[in-house]
Scaffold this motif. Structure first.
Motif, mmCIF file in Angstrom:
data_model
loop_
_atom_site.group_PDB
_atom_site.id
_atom_site.type_symbol
_atom_site.label_atom_id
_atom_site.label_comp_id
_atom_site.label_asym_id
_atom_site.label_seq_id
_atom_site.Cartn_x
_atom_site.Cartn_y
_atom_site.Cartn_z
ATOM 1 N N PRO A 98 50.457 39.078 40.929
ATOM 2 C CA PRO A 98 50.077 39.000 39.512
ATOM 3 C C PRO A 98 48.767 39.707 39.192
ATOM 4 O O PRO A 98 48.607 40.232 38.079
ATOM 5 N N GLY A 102 50.448 44.496 35.920
ATOM 6 C CA GLY A 102 50.303 43.988 34.561
ATOM 7 C C GLY A 102 51.574 44.117 33.748
ATOM 8 O O GLY A 102 52.623 44.552 34.240
ATOM 9 N N SER A 216 41.113 36.142 34.971
ATOM 10 C CA SER A 216 41.580 37.097 33.960
ATOM 11 C C SER A 216 40.480 38.052 33.536
ATOM 12 O O SER A 216 40.709 39.258 33.369
ATOM 13 N N ARG A 219 39.819 40.392 36.451
ATOM 14 C CA ARG A 219 40.948 41.319 36.575
ATOM 15 C C ARG A 219 40.885 42.419 35.517
ATOM 16 O O ARG A 219 41.117 43.596 35.820
ATOM 17 N N VAL A 252 48.671 39.881 32.774
ATOM 18 C CA VAL A 252 49.674 39.502 33.770
ATOM 19 C C VAL A 252 51.040 39.334 33.098
ATOM 20 O O VAL A 252 51.154 38.744 32.022
ATOM 21 N N SER A 256 55.935 37.897 36.649
ATOM 22 C CA SER A 256 55.197 37.344 37.789
ATOM 23 C C SER A 256 55.440 35.845 37.903
ATOM 24 O O SER A 256 55.591 35.305 39.011
ATOM 25 N N VAL A 270 50.329 30.691 38.387
ATOM 26 C CA VAL A 270 50.698 31.983 37.796
ATOM 27 C C VAL A 270 50.911 31.838 36.289
ATOM 28 O O VAL A 270 50.530 32.729 35.516
ATOM 29 N N VAL A 274 49.230 34.071 33.315
ATOM 30 C CA VAL A 274 49.995 34.757 32.264
ATOM 31 C C VAL A 274 49.446 34.393 30.889
ATOM 32 O O VAL A 274 49.144 35.266 30.062
ATOM 33 N N SER A 277 45.446 35.311 30.512
ATOM 34 C CA SER A 277 45.198 36.758 30.476
ATOM 35 C C SER A 277 45.749 37.381 29.191
ATOM 36 O O SER A 277 45.176 38.335 28.655
#
Length: 293
Positions: A98, A102, A216, A219, A252, A256, A270, A274, A277
Motif C-alpha cells: 500500500p 497509489g 499518509s 508517504r 493508497v 490494497s 490498510v 486508504v 490518505s
C-alpha cells in the motif's frame, strides 16, 4: 486566482463523483463493488487503455521514457519504504505494497485528463499500466507471501497495454466501427471507478486514525519527491513530469484493502491508510496541482 480556479475545475468532478458513491451507500442503496470492479478491470479499463494508446499523438519514444521513469520511481519507492517499514518494525505484508502503489486508476487518470488534457491522459495511462502490472505481480507477491508472478499474464489490462503499445508504435488504427465501440466501453471506466471509490470508502471503518495519518503524510512527501527526482533524472519535463508526479503521489488504492482482506494481512490497518490518505489528498492534490499547472 486563475490557478486556483483551474485547480478547482480539475478536482471538482473527481471528488464530486466520489461523493456520489459515498452518498449512495449512506442512503442505503445497493452497490455491488465486486461486480462493478470486475466489469471495470475486465472490460472498461482495458478498452480505455487500448484506445488511449492507439489514438495518442505523443511520440512513442517519449512514452518509453515515461515508462522507464515510472519503473525507476516505483523501484526507488520499494527500497525507501522497505527500509521505513523494517526500521519501524511494521508488518511487511500489510504495509509495504500500500505504501508503494497509489490510486493511479480511480484518481490519477481523471485528474490527469482534467488537468492536462489528452496529452496528459496518454502519459497517465502508461504510468497506470506500469503500476497495474507491478501491483498484480510484485505487489500481490508481497501481500500473499508468495505465488507465481505469471498470473499477471491473465489480466486483460496487461494484454490491452501491450496491444495498444504495438498499435501506437506502428501507427495502426482499428476500423472506425470497432474504435467507436471500444471507446464507448472505455468511457464507462472513469466515472465508474470514481463512484466505486466513494462507495468503498463509505464502507471502510478504520479503527485508528493517528498512525495512518502520520504514514499518509510521510508517504505523500516521499512519493512526490521520488517522482520529481526520478523524472528530472531521466530528462522528463513539462506535462510528462507533472503527470508522473501526480500519478505516483496519489493516495493508497482501495485494491490494497481488497488484497489485504483476501490474503490475510491486517485489513483494518490498510483500511485506515486508504481512508486517511484519501482525506489527506483533498489538500495535497490541489496543492500539487497548483504547483504543477
Amino acid at each position: 486566482m486563475n490557478v486556483i480556479l483551474t485547480v478547482l475545475q480539475t478536482i471538482a468532478p473527481v471528488f464530486l463523483l466520489g461523493a456520489v458513491g459515498f452518498a449512495w451507500v449512506r442512503a442505503g442503496f445497493e452497490y455491488k463493488v465486486e461486480f462493478v470492479t470486475r466489469l471495470a478491470m475486465t472490460l472498461s479499463v482495458p478498452c480505455l487503455i487500448f484506445v488511449a494508446l492507439m489514438k495518442t499523438r505523443i511520440d512513442p519514444a517519449a512514452l518509453t521514457t515515461v515508462s522507464l521513469a515510472a519503473l525507476a520511481a516505483y523501484a526507488v519507492l520499494t527500497v525507501v519504504f522497505w527500509a521505513l517499514v523494517r526500521v519501524a518494525g511494521m508488518d511487511q505484508r500489510t504495509y509495504l505494497a500500500p505504501m508503494i502503489f497509489g490510486n493511479t486508476g480511480n484518481l490519477g487518470l481523471p485528474l490527469a485528463l482534467y488537468a492536462f488534457g489528452e496529452a496528459g491522459f496518454g502519459y497517465a495511462v502508461v504510468i497506470f499500466a506500469v503500476m497495474a502490472i507491478l501491483s498484480f505481480t510484485f505487489g500481490l507477491w508481497l501481500v500473499s507471501g508468495g505465488g507465481s508472478p505469471l498470473r499477471v499474464l491473465r489480466e486483460p489490462i496487461v494484454g490491452a497495454t501491450l496491444l495498444g503499445g504495438v498499435f501506437l508504435w506502428n501507427g495502426w488504427q482499428t476500423p472506425a466501427w470497432l474504435t467507436n465501440t471500444l471507446e464507448l466501453a472505455g468511457q464507462m471506466a472513469i466515472p465508474m471507478m470514481l463512484i466505486t471509490l466513494g462507495v468503498a470508502i463509505a464502507r471502510l471503518h478504520p479503527s485508528r486514525f493517528l498512525p495512518p495519518l502520520g504514514l499518509s503524510l510521510v508517504r505523500t512527501v516521499i512519493c512526490t519527491a521520488v517522482a520529481w527526482m526520478t523524472g528530472l533524472g531521466l530528462g522528463l519535463e513539462g506535462v510528462a513530469l507533472a503527470v508522473l508526479i501526480l500519478q505516483v503521489a496519489t493516495p493508497v488504492a482501495v485494491t490494497s484493502y481488497m488484497m489485504a482482506e483476501k490474503y490475510g494481512a491486517d485489513a483494518d490497518a490498510v483500511a485506515g491508510l486508504v481512508v486517511v490518505s484519501t482525506i489527506v489528498s483533498i489538500v495535497s492534490i490541489p496543492a500539487t496541482l497548483g504547483f504543477l499547472v
